[in-house]
Write a protein that holds these residues in place. Structure first.
Motif, PDB file in Angstrom:
ATOM      1  N   HIS A  76       0.756   5.239   0.565  1.00 27.61           N
ATOM      2  CA  HIS A  76       0.020   6.460   0.905  1.00 27.61           C
ATOM      3  C   HIS A  76       0.893   7.653   0.572  1.00 27.61           C
TER       4      HIS A  76
ATOM      5  N   CYS B 175      -5.177  -4.393   5.923  1.00 31.82           N
ATOM      6  CA  CYS B 175      -4.174  -3.366   5.627  1.00 31.82           C
ATOM      7  C   CYS B 175      -3.557  -2.900   6.940  1.00 31.82           C
TER       8      CYS B 175
ATOM      9  N   TRP C 131      -0.583   6.363   8.246  1.00 33.65           N
ATOM     10  CA  TRP C 131      -0.470   5.824   6.872  1.00 33.65           C
ATOM     11  C   TRP C 131       0.436   6.748   6.055  1.00 33.65           C
TER      12      TRP C 131
ATOM     13  N   PHE D 228       0.880  -1.169   0.000  1.00 32.11           N
ATOM     14  CA  PHE D 228       0.000   0.000   0.000  1.00 32.11           C
ATOM     15  C   PHE D 228       0.916   1.217   0.000  1.00 32.11           C
TER      16      PHE D 228
ATOM     17  N   GLU E 154      -2.006  11.703   7.019  1.00 33.29           N
ATOM     18  CA  GLU E 154      -2.852  12.038   5.864  1.00 33.29           C
ATOM     19  C   GLU E 154      -4.166  12.708   6.256  1.00 33.29           C
ATOM     20  N   TRP E 155      -4.457  12.728   7.552  1.00 36.21           N
ATOM     21  CA  TRP E 155      -5.685  13.385   8.021  1.00 36.21           C
ATOM     22  C   TRP E 155      -5.429  14.819   8.487  1.00 36.21           C
TER      23      TRP E 155
ATOM     24  N   HIS F  79      -6.322  10.994  -2.160  1.00 35.33           N
ATOM     25  CA  HIS F  79      -6.773  10.718  -0.798  1.00 35.33           C
ATOM     26  C   HIS F  79      -7.849  11.729  -0.427  1.00 35.33           C
ATOM     27  N   HIS F  80      -8.259  11.709   0.854  1.00 38.96           N
ATOM     28  CA  HIS F  80      -9.385  12.572   1.260  1.00 38.96           C
ATOM     29  C   HIS F  80      -9.104  14.053   1.007  1.00 38.96           C
TER      30      HIS F  80
ATOM     31  N   TYR G  56      -6.260   3.224  -5.311  1.00 39.59           N
ATOM     32  CA  TYR G  56      -7.076   3.689  -4.177  1.00 39.59           C
ATOM     33  C   TYR G  56      -7.749   4.972  -4.622  1.00 39.59           C
TER      34      TYR G  56
ATOM     35  N   ASP H 211     -12.399   4.189  -0.423  1.00 39.66           N
ATOM     36  CA  ASP H 211     -12.209   4.476   1.007  1.00 39.66           C
ATOM     37  C   ASP H 211     -12.992   5.739   1.355  1.00 39.66           C
TER      38      ASP H 211
ATOM     39  N   GLU I 166      -8.724  -3.324   8.977  1.00 41.42           N
ATOM     40  CA  GLU I 166      -7.751  -2.251   9.125  1.00 41.42           C
ATOM     41  C   GLU I 166      -7.004  -2.379  10.446  1.00 41.42           C
TER      42      GLU I 166
ATOM     43  N   TRP J  47      -9.846   0.443  -5.141  1.00 42.69           N
ATOM     44  CA  TRP J  47      -9.823   0.389  -3.673  1.00 42.69           C
ATOM     45  C   TRP J  47     -10.472   1.665  -3.140  1.00 42.69           C
TER      46      TRP J  47
ATOM     47  N   ARG K 186     -15.595  -0.690   0.472  1.00 41.28           N
ATOM     48  CA  ARG K 186     -15.757   0.584   1.188  1.00 41.28           C
ATOM     49  C   ARG K 186     -16.621   1.630   0.481  1.00 41.28           C
TER      50      ARG K 186
HETATM   51  C1  GLC Z   1      -8.608   4.865   7.117  1.00 40.33           C
HETATM   52  C2  GLC Z   1      -7.983   6.232   7.150  1.00 40.33           C
HETATM   53  C3  GLC Z   1      -7.337   6.564   5.857  1.00 40.33           C
HETATM   54  C4  GLC Z   1      -6.488   5.447   5.301  1.00 40.33           C
HETATM   55  C5  GLC Z   1      -7.249   4.156   5.323  1.00 40.33           C
HETATM   56  C6  GLC Z   1      -6.445   2.961   4.899  1.00 40.33           C
HETATM   57  O1  GLC Z   1      -9.781   4.857   6.398  1.00 40.33           O
HETATM   58  O2  GLC Z   1      -8.953   7.188   7.403  1.00 40.33           O
HETATM   59  O3  GLC Z   1      -6.609   7.725   5.995  1.00 40.33           O
HETATM   60  O4  GLC Z   1      -6.151   5.774   4.005  1.00 40.33           O
HETATM   61  O5  GLC Z   1      -7.737   3.921   6.588  1.00 40.33           O
HETATM   62  O6  GLC Z   1      -7.231   1.807   5.019  1.00 40.33           O
END
Ligand code: GLC
Length: 435
Positions: free
Chosen positions: A35, A241, A249, A33, A46-47, A94-95, A137, A185, A228, A183, A217
């Motif tokens: 990130h 994961c 991540w 994976f 990442e948040w 990503h988000h 992803y 999320d 997770e 993938w 997801r």
């Molecule tokens: C969660 C986290 C996210 C990450 C993911 C990986 O959903 O919020 O940031 O990418 O897990 O499974």
């Protein structure tokens, strides 16, 4: 365009092709994976945008500081290959809402900002060069798009946002050749498949890539479940994961994460658990802002890869689910699905030169050291397989050696007894415990 199917029909249709579509994935066991995104720049996970309350305007300024070095995607994929991974999954968006590709529908992308390069193209090209299956992803949640939150309560915004999400995924599944995994999320703010209109969208996306496998997801069951941070078998296809340090991540200061990083043995232990509980492991790296991979991940991953070259037979391929992989904690079995071959993974080697396995009701034909095939002598008394001439030191340089047990037919096995004095005799609990 094929007519959209109702949910039950869609689910039975994808179930009918699942064995064919997922054969490589079930055999493949291990994926990497990755990130990577603008969040790597501040390096606080990442948040960061959501957790620290950063406005879109302020966040956009970080995008120009996002400067992946040339060739970094190839380095990730090369590392995945060296680790023994059979596939890799990249966070294409990503988000935070930043597309790592030349998107026509999302101007907040890696062509207009930062590197001015298409990182998804570099990644997919590298996967093909190294013969890895390709996973993309794709977040549903989006902190950058103006409708990304309004879609929760505004009908017009919902329609626009769902079209946007579909257009992004359509680009990913149209412009980069064959893609193996989608993938999803992050299903906030709508939370449900109905809210995200996932049934219709996923059907249209599958039409673009008929062999694709999709995770669970977007609110639908789809092809596989996503555990997770934990490896607990479920009764369907699943993938666990795991971060590399149980901290984050996305990239965080690797000088400080180093003491938390997983070792080769810890990762092998995870792989073993995936084998006997019937799933895959997706181990994560969070590259630095320039795309390089922290050393604390490279070393153990390369050791895992070398181990897999010697001992991969114990790990790859469809394995039997073993409710009791052996009661001794220093070692656990994996087994071929025909249950004629068992592999005993020693997390701690019995340095006294002897080791016994209780519980098999028939003897193996042969026991050998997996990595070189050398025979291990043993005796058998109807219950206990006893080895007394084991090498004194662990015979695998990783510290984790595997013994292979070959049986003529699937042996009967009763879990090692809690009553060794019975020597394998079956114990029936008394129906009445009063004496
Ligand atoms: C969660 C986290 C996210 C990450 C993911 C990986 O959903 O919020 O940031 O990418 O897990 O499974």
């Amino acid at each position: 365009m094929k007519e959209l199917l109702p949910k039950a029909t869609y689910e039975s249709e994808i179930a009918a092709s699942r064995d064919r579509r997922m054969a490589w994935w079930r055999d493949g066991r291990l994926g990497l994976f990755i990130h990577y995104g603008v969040f790597s720049v501040p390096g606080r996970g990442e948040w960061i945008q959501a957790c620290e309350g950063i406005s879109v305007e302020e966040y956009e300024k970080l995008a120009d500081l996002f400067l992946p070095k040339v060739g970094c995607a190839r380095e990730w994929v090369k590392l995945a290959k060296e680790t023994g991974c059979t596939y890799a999954v990249l966070t294409t968006r990503h988000h935070e809402g930043f597309s790592l590709w030349d998107s026509r529908v999302n101007p907040f992308n890696s062509i207009n900002f930062g590197p001015h390069r298409d990182i998804v193209r570099e990644f997919t090209d590298a996967c093909r060069e190294y013969g890895l299956k390709i996973g993309l992803y794709s977040s549903l949640m989006d902190w950058h798009h103006p409708d990304g939150w309004r879609c929760a309560f505004d009908r017009e915004a919902r329609r626009r946002f769902l079209d946007y999400i579909e257009a992004l995924n359509t680009e990913l599944l149209t412009n980069y050749g064959k893609i193996d995994i989608l993938w999803h999320d992050g299903n906030a703010p709508m939370e449900t498949a109905e809210g995200w209109d996932s049934l219709a969208r996923n059907q249209r996306l599958r039409a673009l890539q008929p062999d694709i496998i999709i995770n669970d997801r977007s609110g639908l069951v789809e092809d596989f479940g996503t555990l997770e941070g934990a490896i607990n078998g479920t009764d369907r296809d699943w993938e666990a994961c795991m971060t590399f340090n149980d901290l984050s991540w996305g990239y965080v200061d690797d000088a400080q994460t180093k003491p938390y990083a997983y070792s080769c043995q810890q990762i092998l232990k995870m792989i073993n658990k995936c084998c006997y509980s019937g799933g895959n492991l997706l181990i994560n790296i969070g590259p630095r802002p320039d795309g390089s991979v922290p050393e604390d991940a490279i070393r153990p991953l390369c050791q895992v890869g070398k181990w897999m070259q010697r001992n991969g037979a114990a790990a790859y391929g469809q394995k039997a689910i073993l409710p009791d992989p052996y009661w001794v904690y220093i070692c656990k079995f994996s087994a071929e699905s025909d249950r004629k071959t068992y592999y005993l993974w020693f997390f701690v080697w019995p340095t006294g030169g002897e080791f016994g396995v209780g519980g098999f009701r028939q003897p193996p034909k042969r026991i050998s050291l997996l990595k070189d095939g050398s025979s291990i002598p043993f005796t058998y008394d109807g219950y206990r397989i006893q080895m007394t001439q084991l090498p004194r030191n662990c015979p695998d340089e990783s510290g984790l050696a595997v013994l292979k047990f070959e049986f003529a037919a699937p042996p009967d096995y009763i879990p090692s007894s809690r009553y060794p004095q019975l020597n394998g005799g079956v114990y029936y609990p008394p129906s009445d415990n009063r004496l």
